[in-house]
Design a protein around this motif. Sequence first.
Motif, PDB file in Angstrom:
ATOM      1  N   ALA A 189      33.993  46.351  31.476  1.00 36.39           N
ATOM      2  CA  ALA A 189      32.869  47.304  31.538  1.00 36.39           C
ATOM      3  C   ALA A 189      32.857  48.060  32.859  1.00 36.39           C
ATOM      4  O   ALA A 189      32.597  49.270  32.897  1.00 36.39           O
ATOM      5  N   VAL A 190      33.155  47.360  33.945  1.00 47.59           N
ATOM      6  CA  VAL A 190      33.195  47.990  35.267  1.00 47.59           C
ATOM      7  C   VAL A 190      34.330  49.009  35.338  1.00 47.59           C
ATOM      8  O   VAL A 190      34.155  50.129  35.850  1.00 47.59           O
ATOM      9  N   LEU A 191      35.481  48.650  34.817  1.00 42.45           N
ATOM     10  CA  LEU A 191      36.616  49.570  34.811  1.00 42.45           C
ATOM     11  C   LEU A 191      36.332  50.793  33.949  1.00 42.45           C
ATOM     12  O   LEU A 191      36.706  51.919  34.296  1.00 42.45           O
ATOM     13  N   ASP A 192      35.638  50.579  32.827  1.00 40.15           N
ATOM     14  CA  ASP A 192      35.283  51.706  31.952  1.00 40.15           C
ATOM     15  C   ASP A 192      34.355  52.697  32.646  1.00 40.15           C
ATOM     16  O   ASP A 192      34.324  53.875  32.279  1.00 40.15           O
ATOM     17  N   LEU A 193      33.629  52.222  33.651  1.00 36.38           N
ATOM     18  CA  LEU A 193      32.747  53.098  34.426  1.00 36.38           C
ATOM     19  C   LEU A 193      33.501  53.824  35.540  1.00 36.38           C
ATOM     20  O   LEU A 193      32.902  54.609  36.284  1.00 36.38           O
ATOM     21  N   GLY A 194      34.798  53.558  35.653  1.00 35.04           N
ATOM     22  CA  GLY A 194      35.614  54.225  36.661  1.00 35.04           C
ATOM     23  C   GLY A 194      35.577  53.584  38.025  1.00 35.04           C
ATOM     24  O   GLY A 194      36.041  54.179  39.006  1.00 35.04           O
ATOM     25  N   LEU A 195      35.046  52.360  38.115  1.00 33.96           N
ATOM     26  CA  LEU A 195      34.907  51.688  39.400  1.00 33.96           C
ATOM     27  C   LEU A 195      36.130  50.842  39.728  1.00 33.96           C
ATOM     28  O   LEU A 195      36.925  50.482  38.844  1.00 33.96           O
ATOM     29  N   TYR A 196      36.246  50.501  40.995  1.00 33.04           N
ATOM     30  CA  TYR A 196      37.256  49.560  41.447  1.00 33.04           C
ATOM     31  C   TYR A 196      36.665  48.150  41.440  1.00 33.04           C
ATOM     32  O   TYR A 196      35.436  47.967  41.438  1.00 33.04           O
ATOM     33  N   ILE A 197      37.549  47.161  41.434  1.00 32.84           N
ATOM     34  CA  ILE A 197      37.145  45.754  41.490  1.00 32.84           C
ATOM     35  C   ILE A 197      37.839  45.114  42.673  1.00 32.84           C
ATOM     36  O   ILE A 197      39.059  45.239  42.836  1.00 32.84           O
ATOM     37  N   SER A 198      37.056  44.436  43.516  1.00 35.05           N
ATOM     38  CA  SER A 198      37.604  43.829  44.728  1.00 35.05           C
ATOM     39  C   SER A 198      37.544  42.308  44.645  1.00 35.05           C
ATOM     40  O   SER A 198      36.532  41.736  44.231  1.00 35.05           O
ATOM     41  N   PHE A 199      38.637  41.683  45.064  1.00 30.19           N
ATOM     42  CA  PHE A 199      38.737  40.222  45.055  1.00 30.19           C
ATOM     43  C   PHE A 199      38.732  39.684  46.477  1.00 30.19           C
ATOM     44  O   PHE A 199      39.385  40.235  47.364  1.00 30.19           O
ATOM     45  N   SER A 200      37.997  38.612  46.652  1.00 29.92           N
ATOM     46  CA  SER A 200      37.875  37.948  47.955  1.00 29.92           C
ATOM     47  C   SER A 200      38.643  36.627  47.936  1.00 29.92           C
ATOM     48  O   SER A 200      39.362  36.318  46.972  1.00 29.92           O
ATOM     49  N   GLY A 201      38.444  35.823  48.978  1.00 25.13           N
ATOM     50  CA  GLY A 201      39.105  34.526  49.067  1.00 25.13           C
ATOM     51  C   GLY A 201      38.765  33.580  47.943  1.00 25.13           C
ATOM     52  O   GLY A 201      39.495  32.605  47.700  1.00 25.13           O
ATOM     53  N   ILE A 202      37.676  33.848  47.213  1.00 26.23           N
ATOM     54  CA  ILE A 202      37.301  32.981  46.089  1.00 26.23           C
ATOM     55  C   ILE A 202      38.431  32.875  45.081  1.00 26.23           C
ATOM     56  O   ILE A 202      38.635  31.816  44.474  1.00 26.23           O
ATOM     57  N   VAL A 203      39.187  33.952  44.904  1.00 24.89           N
ATOM     58  CA  VAL A 203      40.248  33.944  43.896  1.00 24.89           C
ATOM     59  C   VAL A 203      41.334  32.923  44.211  1.00 24.89           C
ATOM     60  O   VAL A 203      42.074  32.491  43.327  1.00 24.89           O
ATOM     61  N   THR A 204      41.433  32.487  45.471  1.00 26.41           N
ATOM     62  CA  THR A 204      42.455  31.497  45.864  1.00 26.41           C
ATOM     63  C   THR A 204      42.013  30.065  45.638  1.00 26.41           C
ATOM     64  O   THR A 204      42.827  29.148  45.758  1.00 26.41           O
TER      65      THR A 204
END
Length: 279
Positions: free
Chosen positions: A181-196
Amino acid sequence: MNSCSLGKLNVSMSIFLVDSHCHLNLLNYETTHQNVNQVIDNAINEQVRYMLAVATSLEGYEQMTELVGANPHVGFSCGVHPCYVKDAQYELDKFRELASKEHVLALGETGLDYYHETDTLRLQQQRFSEHIQLGAELNKPIIIHTRSARKDTLAMLKSEDISRCGGVLHCFTEDIDTARAVLDLGLYISFSGIVTFKNARELQEVAKFVPIDRMLIETDSPYLAPVPFRGKENQPANVRHVATFLANLKSISIESLAENTTKNFCQMTHLSYDALLSV
């Protein structure tokens, strides 16, 4: 730090990483770091050569810009975090004045937080709307925070037409449907250290799903230090670990991930990629 100090650092020009979200004014300068210049030098030594210093209040923005000063490796975001919307110093005209400054590349962080704040929902929504409207007016993107507010966040992004200014959902911890849904709105998605984190398997699947041309990386310093520094104070240098993890997860080189996420950051903030590489 001035540009002359770069000669003292062990910097490879092949990788250029951007920490797209850090709070330089909130790091511990009493016992952990000598000063903000040391933090910036540490980042550059890890090939993190640009940082977006993000405010959580207008007062915090002014403190942060005074702390950092004019530095070619740091840009700023000005705004009010949803947990601070009751800040008595907030005035829309003052916000517009500060946000209009050339070194302010983005507005926020702003958004909705129904986890920490349950008695300010309407005020959070009002401030969020004001950020988006001002972002459209100034042609500057929005740094978006959401927690326990997925439905209302997405609804407001649509109703306020976030495409007028664009932006990023920072420190993403939602599911693939939300990412879509966020991508469909044309936005970027940012990942932090949580992904590790070892227990972040669902988020890692989201990171595999998000296209590399829509991805940013961040530390959210001083919070959320990545493995192997989990539990310690975070700093911009550690975005290198986030980048390495994501590159391995997506089966691409660190050079490719760095180039793409840095270009994405430039695209979002209207910076020249070639000019940024020259800092």
